[in-house]
Scaffold this motif. Structure first.
Motif, mmCIF file in Angstrom:
data_model
loop_
_atom_site.group_PDB
_atom_site.id
_atom_site.type_symbol
_atom_site.label_atom_id
_atom_site.label_comp_id
_atom_site.label_asym_id
_atom_site.label_seq_id
_atom_site.Cartn_x
_atom_site.Cartn_y
_atom_site.Cartn_z
ATOM 1 N N UNK A 29 -0.744 8.319 3.740
ATOM 2 C CA UNK A 29 0.177 8.583 4.845
ATOM 3 C C UNK A 29 0.213 7.349 5.743
ATOM 4 N N UNK A 30 1.354 6.660 5.745
ATOM 5 C CA UNK A 30 1.507 5.414 6.501
ATOM 6 C C UNK A 30 2.457 5.674 7.661
ATOM 7 N N UNK A 31 2.022 5.398 8.884
ATOM 8 C CA UNK A 31 2.824 5.631 10.088
ATOM 9 C C UNK A 31 2.802 4.373 10.951
ATOM 10 N N UNK A 32 3.941 4.066 11.565
ATOM 11 C CA UNK A 32 4.027 2.886 12.430
ATOM 12 C C UNK A 32 4.507 3.281 13.819
ATOM 13 N N UNK A 33 4.152 2.454 14.797
ATOM 14 C CA UNK A 33 4.727 2.536 16.139
ATOM 15 C C UNK A 33 5.168 1.118 16.486
ATOM 16 N N UNK A 34 6.476 0.926 16.700
ATOM 17 C CA UNK A 34 7.041 -0.409 16.805
ATOM 18 C C UNK A 34 7.955 -0.523 18.021
ATOM 19 N N UNK A 35 8.206 -1.747 18.443
ATOM 20 C CA UNK A 35 9.122 -2.015 19.535
ATOM 21 C C UNK A 35 9.817 -3.355 19.315
ATOM 22 N N UNK A 36 11.011 -3.330 18.685
ATOM 23 C CA UNK A 36 11.705 -2.172 18.124
ATOM 24 C C UNK A 36 11.400 -2.046 16.631
ATOM 25 N N UNK A 40 9.402 5.754 2.451
ATOM 26 C CA UNK A 40 8.103 6.423 2.308
ATOM 27 C C UNK A 40 7.161 6.157 3.483
ATOM 28 N N UNK A 41 7.681 5.619 4.587
ATOM 29 C CA UNK A 41 6.843 5.308 5.739
ATOM 30 C C UNK A 41 7.451 5.958 6.975
ATOM 31 N N UNK A 42 6.616 6.592 7.788
ATOM 32 C CA UNK A 42 7.086 7.206 9.029
ATOM 33 C C UNK A 42 7.048 6.147 10.123
ATOM 34 N N UNK A 43 8.193 5.847 10.724
ATOM 35 C CA UNK A 43 8.282 4.789 11.724
ATOM 36 C C UNK A 43 8.707 5.363 13.069
ATOM 37 N N UNK A 44 7.980 5.006 14.126
ATOM 38 C CA UNK A 44 8.256 5.492 15.474
ATOM 39 C C UNK A 44 8.661 4.327 16.359
ATOM 40 N N UNK A 45 9.549 4.613 17.315
ATOM 41 C CA UNK A 45 10.080 3.602 18.223
ATOM 42 C C UNK A 45 9.486 3.786 19.620
ATOM 43 N N UNK A 46 8.939 2.716 20.193
ATOM 44 C CA UNK A 46 8.459 2.763 21.574
ATOM 45 C C UNK A 46 9.629 3.058 22.509
ATOM 46 N N UNK A 47 9.400 3.923 23.486
ATOM 47 C CA UNK A 47 10.417 4.234 24.493
ATOM 48 C C UNK A 47 9.709 4.427 25.827
ATOM 49 N N UNK A 68 0.810 -1.212 0.000
ATOM 50 C CA UNK A 68 0.000 0.000 0.000
ATOM 51 C C UNK A 68 0.844 1.262 0.000
ATOM 52 N N UNK A 69 2.145 1.118 -0.032
ATOM 53 C CA UNK A 69 3.020 2.288 0.049
ATOM 54 C C UNK A 69 2.893 3.137 -1.216
ATOM 55 N N UNK A 70 2.476 4.372 -1.067
ATOM 56 C CA UNK A 70 2.336 5.255 -2.226
ATOM 57 C C UNK A 70 2.340 6.701 -1.762
ATOM 58 N N UNK A 71 2.425 7.605 -2.717
ATOM 59 C CA UNK A 71 2.419 9.019 -2.389
ATOM 60 C C UNK A 71 1.053 9.497 -1.924
#
Length: 560
Positions: free
Chosen positions: A344-351, A358-365, A338-341
């Motif tokens: 807006x694809x955003x993740x929250x991951x650990x780790x 093209x994807x905004x990725x966030x790290x759990x802290x 599904x990645x495309x212009x």
């Protein structure tokens, strides 16, 4: 004199026609090309849309080069010696055959005129260039152009040098000595060559044991003397930017390791134990990551269903299974779909295991309060179309995720349950109201990974009466198994494929959810509505010669 071949199709159109990229992915790459001016092929590869093999095959087709497969080929030592190992590795080529004064050379890039001229001068004869895929050439180079000593014997030599070297004053000083640096590097190189996913350094009372996880199974590595333990651990900590003075509490970090011209990420975990610090390095080699559902082992019908699900404007897809069952890889592959212009694809991951373009990725802290729940709340204020949540661990996270799925976002997440049907009662036990689940969940996927039979030592045998009864086939039907060879380290298995079951919430299942039905009732209704149970998928893969009954029984035992 080389022949000039006119281009019949642009590279992007050929890759679309061959099914390696989508139209949206091409548009994304073209947009990036207009911004940077880089070659389209390089951009597609850097974005993770195509592999080296895809680009090589497309280029070779364009130029009309003969393409060969190196699998199963025998290589004569006297022919291999015609080209020096350094030259073979530098130009990614393999001498295949020498006949009538002509040397046939397989190259990853048959258009590399510099390499062709270098080989011609080195061998002093005419050469015939054919094309082969980079992964196959890499395998042949690793197998036939290895150093005189194996990695195990090389590591033993380094250990001896470290034992008899000058005694350092501190662990940090010891970690900087050449033998220790070389030892750590070669432990990692051995893991990469064997396609290991994890490296374990396990301190015992009188030694340090190493083990490598290959295709989901731990294999013994070289043992090292106890006196090298502190220096080894310190060296890894330094590379992972961890506190070398702290030995009482667990630590986690990351490091990069250069290999074959690219960087491999390693996730480092250090745990204090009775005999010292236990170290585990998780190998995150993006070059070997299959980011297409077609490469994971899903059949065409399931791939199309999953692809359609993630294109929906809202809803939730749950991926379940135990640790190590490939859930994250499946989620990343779905994000690639599904990645495309336009989204807006955003993740929250650990780790964050792999960084995706093209994807905004966030790290759990958790130390600063950035939990899954807090991160998810923040993401929903970022105008996302698609959210990937690493895991549903508590009721607060589950409620926010379901609320997001009901308010115009598509949510992908994982849940630790043994079966697909078990995910829904598990969420209800966490406190989620049935009517919310019935309205938000678009599908539940359960999966396991099984080892595939090694292609180089696979043999047929006739099914016994007991096997025929269990598989539902006729007695004497040809089945397959691996006999064991150097390619598979004598195990008979090489690589892994996925077993799965996908439950879609039909009207009957939604009604059962509202009635708080058990997982057994939900599973029975799913099968009645067309879901293929994970054991049946395993049975089919046994009959197709992909894996064995023993493998299916091993990984499905908890799902039976």
């Amino acid at each position: 004199m080389s022949k000039v071949v006119s281009r019949k199709k642009a590279l992007g159109q050929r890759l679309i026609d061959e099914g390696w990229i989508t139209r949206d992915q091409l548009e994304t790459a073209l947009s990036e090309q207009r911004r940077t001016g880089e070659q389209l092929g390089r951009i597609l590869h850097n974005l993770g849309f195509v592999t080296e093999d895809n680009l090589s095959a497309s280029l070779q087709q364009e130029l009309g080069a003969n393409r060969v497969s190196l699998k199963g080929c025998s290589f004569q030592p006297d022919v291999l010696r015609m080209i020096p190992p350094d030259m073979a590795r530098q130009h990614w080529l393999v001498p295949m055959d020498f006949e009538d004064g002509v040397l046939t050379v397989a190259m990853a890039d048959p258009c590399n005129i510099v390499a062709v001229d270098a080989v011609r001068k080195a061998v002093g004869c005419a050469i015939n260039v054919v094309a082969a895929s980079p992964p196959e050439i890499r395998l042949v180079l690793d197998r036939h152009y290895a150093d005189a000593a194996s990695h195990d014997s090389l590591i033993e030599r380094i250990i001896e040098e470290a034992k008899h070297g000058a005694a350092p004053h501190t662990d940090e000083e010891a970690a900087g000595q050449a033998p220790i640096i070389e030892l750590v590097d070669n432990l990692i190189v051995k893991a990469l060559k064997d396609h290991a996913t994890d490296i374990h350094l396990e301190p015992e009372e009188k030694l340090v044991r190493t083990r490598y996880r290959i295709d989901g199974i731990l294999h013994r590595g070289p043992s090292m003397p106890k006196e090298l333990q502190s220096a080894l651990t310190c060296r890894i900590k330094i590379q992972a930017h961890l506190d070398i003075s702290e030995r009482r509490t667990p630590q986690d970090g990351r490091m990069k390791f250069g290999h074959n011209g690219s960087d491999v990420d390693l996730r480092v975990s250090v745990l204090p134990t009775a005999h010292g610090e236990d170290v585990v390095l998780r190998v995150l080699d993006k070059s070997s990551l299959a980011l297409r559902l077609s490469r994971l082992g899903f059949d065409e019908k399931t791939r199309k269903t999953l692809g359609a699900l993630v294109q929906e404007p809202h809803g939730m897809l749950l991926v379940t299974g135990p640790t190590g069952s490939g859930k994250t890889t499946t989620l990343y592959s779905l994000l690639t779909e599904i990645n495309s212009l336009e989204k807006n694809v955003i993740t929250i991951e650990d780790p964050i295991e792999y960084q995706l373009p093209m994807i905004r990725q966030s790290q759990v802290n958790s130390k600063i309060g950035l939990t899954f729940a807090a991160g998810l709340r923040a993401i929903l204020r970022q105008d996302p179309d698609v959210v990937m949540l690493g895991e549903v661990r508590d009721v607060e996270t589950a409620r926010i995720a379901i609320s997001a799925a009901l308010t115009g976002h598509f949510v992908l997440t994982t849940l630790h349950t043994n079966t697909a049907a078990g995910a829904l009662p598990r969420l209800m036990d966490m406190g989620i109201e049935p009517f919310l689940l019935s309205s938000s969940v678009s599908g539940v996927l359960a999966q396991r990974l099984v080892r595939k039979i090694c292609a180089e030592c696979r043999e047929t045998y006739e099914a016994s009466p007991a096997e025929a009864e269990q598989l539902g086939c006729e007695q004497g039907k040809p089945l397959y198994r691996g006999t064991g060879c150097p390619n598979c380290r004598g195990t008979g298995y090489k690589g892994r494929t996925v077993l799965y079951e996908l439950i879609l919430p039909t009207e009957r299942i939604r009604k059962l959810i509202l009635e708080r039905a058990s997982d057994g009732q939900l599973a029975a209704a799913a099968v009645a509505d067309g879901t293929k149970a994970i054991q049946l998928v395993g049975t089919q893969k046994v009959l197709d010669g992909e894996t064995t009954m023993a493998e299916v029984a091993r990984v499905c035992r908890t799902a039976l």
